[in-house]
Design a protein around this motif. Structure first.
Motif, PDB file in Angstrom:
ATOM      1  N   ARG A  53       2.709  -0.204  -2.078  1.00  0.00           N
ATOM      2  CA  ARG A  53       2.334   1.151  -2.527  1.00  0.00           C
ATOM      3  C   ARG A  53       2.302   2.071  -1.480  1.00  0.00           C
ATOM      4  N   ALA A  54       2.785   1.936  -0.473  1.00  0.00           N
ATOM      5  CA  ALA A  54       2.917   2.624   0.748  1.00  0.00           C
ATOM      6  C   ALA A  54       1.483   3.233   1.173  1.00  0.00           C
ATOM      7  N   GLU A  55       0.353   2.465   1.100  1.00  0.00           N
ATOM      8  CA  GLU A  55      -1.058   2.685   1.508  1.00  0.00           C
ATOM      9  C   GLU A  55      -1.450   2.231   2.944  1.00  0.00           C
ATOM     10  N   ILE A  56      -0.505   1.368   3.674  1.00  0.00           N
ATOM     11  CA  ILE A  56      -0.638   1.069   4.862  1.00  0.00           C
ATOM     12  C   ILE A  56       0.763   0.885   5.756  1.00  0.00           C
ATOM     13  N   ASP A  57       0.604   1.012   6.920  1.00  0.00           N
ATOM     14  CA  ASP A  57       1.763   1.078   7.816  1.00  0.00           C
ATOM     15  C   ASP A  57       2.247  -0.333   8.040  1.00  0.00           C
ATOM     16  N   LEU A  58       3.234  -0.432   8.927  1.00  0.00           N
ATOM     17  CA  LEU A  58       3.806  -1.596   9.151  1.00  0.00           C
ATOM     18  C   LEU A  58       2.864  -2.676  10.105  1.00  0.00           C
ATOM     19  N   ASP A  59       2.305  -1.830  11.080  1.00  0.00           N
ATOM     20  CA  ASP A  59       1.443  -2.614  12.230  1.00  0.00           C
ATOM     21  C   ASP A  59       0.228  -3.187  11.360  1.00  0.00           C
ATOM     22  N   THR A  60      -0.454  -2.332  10.156  1.00  0.00           N
ATOM     23  CA  THR A  60      -1.467  -2.694   9.663  1.00  0.00           C
ATOM     24  C   THR A  60      -0.968  -4.032   8.513  1.00  0.00           C
TER      25      THR A  60
END
Length: 210
Positions: A53-60
């Motif tokens: 859902r694009a709520e977090i970035d890759l690192d997270t």
């Protein structure tokens, strides 16, 4: 009467990532199905759901997936899972889509990952322009902040196509994503193999697809 055929992408028009998951687990000596089990646990709000859902970035995502996987017996970094998503296009399924396009409306609902979040971490180049052009409408979870199996995403598709769900066929490789479509009145096909899916799709549409 079928008016529209709606498709999932990965695992339907491409080979299943589950095969790559299994090879990775065997090579690393990980518990069998740890990746699938991690994905399935709390599937509305886990790391995978939030990333699609694009709520977090890759690192997270990388950190959250690692933490969630530990509950199933080992740590798997989210970054390591992403390259496993690439599937090979199934030419027989693409040909079926082309034939259906001549007679019915077509749509694609795909749970995908934000392109700008993946960067070089994934070789996932699934969205082949020639294939995607065969759809009258495409809904990508990462672009709208909504993902299957939320019923709203299916309704968005049928509203855009201007069709009654009762006159739609929906294909997906995950049972959890088929249930909302079935509850709306769609004819659903769980894709296990391309051969099986084509047989079921021919029965549902009355078309010769191979």
């Amino acid at each position: 009467m079928v008016e529209a055929v709606i498709w999932d992408f990965g695992g339907v028009l491409t080979t299943s990532p589950f095969e790559a998951f299994a090879r990775f687990e065997i090579a690393r000596g990980l518990p069998a199905d740890i990746i699938r089990n991690t994905n399935a646990a709390n599937h509305f709000e886990n790391a995978w759901a939030k990333f699609e859902r694009a709520e977090i970035d890759l690192d997270t995502f990388d950190e959250l997936f690692a933490a969630e996987s530990r509950a199933f017996g080992a740590e798997v970094r989210g970054r390591e899972v992403l390259p496993l998503l690439s599937g090979e296009l199934r030419p027989e399924m693409v040909e079926a889509l082309r034939r259906i396009k001549q007679n019915h409306k077509t749509g694609c609902i795909t749970n995908n990952l934000p392109a700008n979040a993946i960067g070089s971490a994934s070789g996932r180049t699934l969205y082949v322009a020639e294939v995607m052009a065969l759809f009258d409408h495409v809904i990508e979870s990462a672009k709208i902040g909504l993902r299957k199996p939320d019923p709203k995403i299916y309704r968005m598709m049928t509203d855009t196509l201007g069709v009654d769900p009762k006159h739609c066929v929906y294909l997906d490789d995950l049972g959890v994503n088929l249930k909302p479509a079935r509850d709306m009145g769609m004819t659903t096909i769980k894709v296990v193999t391309a051969e099986q899916a084509l047989t079921d799709l021919e029965a549902a549409t009355g078309l010769k697809l191979r």
